[in-house]
Design a protein around this motif. Structure first.
Motif, short mmCIF file in Angstrom:
data_model
loop_
_atom_site.label_atom_id
_atom_site.label_comp_id
_atom_site.label_asym_id
_atom_site.label_seq_id
_atom_site.Cartn_x
_atom_site.Cartn_y
_atom_site.Cartn_z
N VAL A 23 0.87 -1.20 0.00
CA VAL A 23 0.00 0.00 0.00
C VAL A 23 0.90 1.25 0.00
N THR A 24 0.54 2.22 -0.78
CA THR A 24 1.34 3.47 -0.83
C THR A 24 1.03 4.32 0.37
N LEU A 25 1.93 5.24 0.61
CA LEU A 25 1.73 6.12 1.76
C LEU A 25 0.52 7.02 1.55
N THR A 26 0.24 7.26 0.30
CA THR A 26 -0.92 8.10 0.00
C THR A 26 -2.19 7.38 0.44
N GLU A 27 -2.16 6.05 0.18
CA GLU A 27 -3.38 5.30 0.54
C GLU A 27 -3.44 5.08 2.05
N HIS A 28 -2.26 5.04 2.70
CA HIS A 28 -2.29 4.81 4.15
C HIS A 28 -1.41 5.83 4.83
N PRO A 29 -1.94 6.96 5.06
CA PRO A 29 -1.11 8.07 5.53
C PRO A 29 -0.69 7.92 6.99
#
Lengths: 517, 225
Positions: free
Chosen positions: A139-145
């Motif tokens: 998961v990208t950081l954008t999706e999991h801030p």
């Protein structure tokens, strides 16, 4: 003693009992397998849910899962549910609080595949374990801030182990097992009762038959087992029993008649002896000698009767020895008739028709006794105005001798009875020393020498005809018997008519004495 | 008493005949059924001793025919058959008694005597006429308590008269019941025997008991003629 009821019950029970036990065990394990499979399926689903909660975010791994989520689910049993999620280096990612840092171990399966196996839970209970080693979803950081559970986590797969107690399954399964044991036992008991009842009902005809047979006593041998209404399987038995009873009844009747006749025939000479002795006791001394001589004469007659009875008994039991020699039957019959005619001038006329050269191999004493008794019988019982014919002829199978004489009031029933010992037709009793054993002796001796005897009633002429058929050679089929030239040198010696018993042990083989009653 | 013995066994027939004659009976004998029937029909016997299995004619057939012809002699069947049905058959044919062979001769005599008594309606073995006692079993006679010795023939006449007490008995009847066929009977044999009998019974001046009824015969009675 064997019992059909017991044997049948035992056999059925020994066959039904394993089937019932096997059925119960199979059904139990089938149910258990189904229940466990459903449980395992639930575990796999849970594992998939857990696996979907693991995410790799940058260098870290986040396990977005709350234990509370499974609280109250199908696999939750309060304190009996555990899970343990670890990174590839074995470090703990997340686990159930109850584990308190301890590892929940189970054999690892192949990566990427969910493995389910029985395990021992940390609380000491039996349970099912589920293991899954997989690469977490990236998961990208954008999706999991937000923050992650394990920043700087090592690369590699995440391994999750779930353990759940099966105690919630084992209790109903134990109840099921108990139920099946009870049902099986009940089924066995019911089967046993039904079986006993059925066997009892099935054996009723057999019991009835047994009662009927038990009720038959020597005094009521005329009773018969009922064949009508019997089951198909028992009809042959009842039929055979009835046939046996009929033969038994006839044998008993013959035995009774024989005993009665024998007693009768022996009572008369005993009465003679006793009366003569009692009367002589008051007689003058010079009469005593006459009486004693008379008594001796009676004793001799009684001995003759007993000897004849013994001979018949020996002949019937196959203990009478015979001596085979060649006999010119025609010549012997002619000489016999001539002697009888000379001895009884007042009797009915006796005609003899017998050619020469009727040679047979037989026992001379036996055939002499047979012919002598037949002719004596005919002479004694033929009315003076009647006639007697004694004839011997050659037949393809041997020689046939026929003695025919006139009789009065003779019936077909008399034909069979006349060969019984002591039989005498009522009203045809004659004076003299005839004891009624002659024809019985004739029949017994015919059997010994292999001759056939039959009697016929000729109503047209009121004659009784007795036929004796002798094979040319005893034990040899007549058609295979070689034709022999007649030889005058083989004529048998004709014997006087002095009565003598044919003793099986002492009968001389070459010159036996004719037997007569 | 006159008895007929019908028996085919010569030895038994002769022994019974001899034994009964010694007991004071007049005894005739027949060897077969036809001869027996002829005797029974032509002579008035008190008792007939009859065998069942006989030549020429069965004993039961003889009995049936004899009864049908009015023969009223008492019949004692003498046979070796002892079954109940045989006895019943014999008695139903008209026999009065049944004796199975072998038998005691004393029993035969007792049964013949009993049948003879029944024939004449007497039950007691002793017949009393005034002071005269005739013991039919012991064959003894007393008068006034004194034993009287009688010859067998005289006793037979007295016993027959005693059985026919107060009834006249003709000479021919006496001859028929007291003499058998073997006896040589003279024309005055009965008169002579009666005369001797009266003389022997006349003891101690007793009154006469045997009386003559002219044209009828003799009667034994305590009353006068």
């Amino acid at each position: 003693m064997k019992s059909i009821r017991r044997e049948l019950t035992l056999r059925v029970v020994t066959r039904v009992l394993p089937l019932i036990v096997l059925g119960c065990v199979l059904s139990y394990f089938l149910v258990r397998a189904v229940v466990y499979r459903e449980f395992d399926t639930a575990l796999r689903h849970e594992m998939q849910v857990l696996a979907s909660a693991a995410e790799r975010i940058g260098d870290g791994v986040d396990f977005d899962f709350a234990v509370e989520r499974v609280q109250g689910t199908a696999i939750d049993s309060g304190l009996d549910y555990f899970f343990d999620a670890r990174l590839s280096d074995g470090s703990l990612l997340k686990q159930s609080p109850l584990l308190k840092g301890a590892r929940l171990d189970m054999p690892k399966g192949r990566p990427g595949q969910i493995t389910v196996a029985p395990i021992m839970l940390p609380n000491g209970r039996q349970g099912r374990g589920c293991e899954y080693t997989f690469e977490p979803r990236v998961v990208t950081l954008t999706e999991h801030p937000g923050p992650v559970d394990r920043p700087n986590a090592p690369t590699g797969p995440v391994s999750i182990v779930i353990g759940a107690s099966t105690s919630d399954l084992d209790r109903p399964l134990a109840a099921l097992a108990l139920t099946e044991v009870l049902v099986g036992a009940g089924l066995l008991g019911a089967t046993l009762l039904a079986l006993l009842s059925s066997v009892r009902a099935g054996l009723v005809p057999l019991s009835s038959l047994a009662h009927e047979v038990t009720d038959i006593q020597p005094a009521n041998l005329a009773a018969r087992v009922s064949e009508h209404g019997q089951p198909q399987e028992l009809v042959p038995i009842a039929s055979r029993l009835n046939a046996l009873l009929a033969r038994l009844e006839a044998a008993f009747a013959r035995e009774k008649q024989f005993a009665s006749n024998a007693a009768h025939e022996l009572r008369t000479p005993v009465a003679e002896v006793r009366t003569m002795a009692e009367v002589a006791a008051d007689a003058p001394a010079h009469d005593m000698r006459t009486t004693l001589l008379e008594i001796a004469s009676v004793a001799a007659e009684m001995q003759g009767t007993i000897d004849t009875l013994l001979t018949i008994a020996r002949a019937n039991s196959g203990q009478l020895a015979i001596a085979i020699s060649e006999v010119d039957l025609g010549t012997y019959l002619r000489e016999l008739c001539a002697r009888r005619i000379a001895a009884r001038p007042g009797a009915a006329p006796l005609t003899c028709e017998a050619p020469d050269d009727l040679l047979v191999e037989t026992d001379l004493a036996a055939i002499a006794s047979i012919l002598g008794n037949l002719i004596d019988n005919a002479l004694a019982y033929t009315p003076s105005q009647g006639r007697i014919l004694a004839r011997a002829i050659a037949t393809p199978t041997g020689v046939e001798v026929c003695v025919r004489n006139h009789v009065a009031d003779f019936t077909h029933d008399d034909l069979e009875a006349m060969f019984e010992p002591f039989w005498r037709k009522r009203g045809t009793f004659i004076a003299g020393s005839h004891s009624g054993l002659g024809l019985a002796l004739v029949r017994a001796l015919c059997e010994v020498i292999g001759a056939q005897i039959r009697a016929e009633l000729l109503p047209a002429t009121s004659e009784l005809a007795v036929f004796i058929t002798l094979p040319r050679r005893p034990g040899l089929p007549a058609e295979d018997a070689p034709a022999r030239e007649p030889s005058s040198a083989s004529l048998p010696p004709t014997r006087p008519s002095a009565p003598a018993a044919l003793d099986s042990a002492s009968a001389p083989p070459s010159r036996p004495t004719p037997l007569r009653t | 008493m006159r008895v007929l013995v019908v028996e085919d066994s010569a030895r038994l027939r002769e022994a019974v005949q001899t034994g009964l004659q010694r007991q004071g009976f007049a005894v005739d004998a027949a060897a077969d059924g036809r001869q027996g029937l002829l005797c029974a029909r032509t002579t008035e016997y008190d008792v007939i001793v009859l065998d069942i299995m006989l030549p020429e004619m069965d004993g039961l057939d003889l009995l049936t025919e004899a009864r049908a012809k009015g023969v009223d002699a008492m019949v004692l069947l003498l046979t070796a058959r002892d079954a109940v049905e045989d006895r019943v058959k014999g008695l139903q044919a008209g026999a009065d008694d049944y004796l199975v062979k072998p038998f005691s001769f004393d029993e035969l005599v007792a049964r013949v005597q009993a049948l003879a008594r029944r024939k004449h309606g007497a039950r007691s073995t002793t017949i009393r006429v005034d002071d005269l006692e005739v013991d039919a079993t012991a064959k003894k006679v007393k008068r006034g308590g004194i034993d009287i010795d009688l010859k067998p023939r005289e006793y037979a006449i007295l016993e027959y008269l005693a059985h026919r007490i107060n009834r006249p008995v003709s000479r021919s009847e006496l001859e028929e019941h007291v003499y058998d066929e073997e006896s040589q009977v003279r024309s005055n044999a009965i008169d002579s025997a009666i005369c001797n009998l009266r003389a022997r019974l006349n003891v101690a001046s007793c009154r006469p008991l045997i009386h003559t009824r002219r044209g009828l015969g003799y009667v034994l009675s305590e009353q006068g003629p």
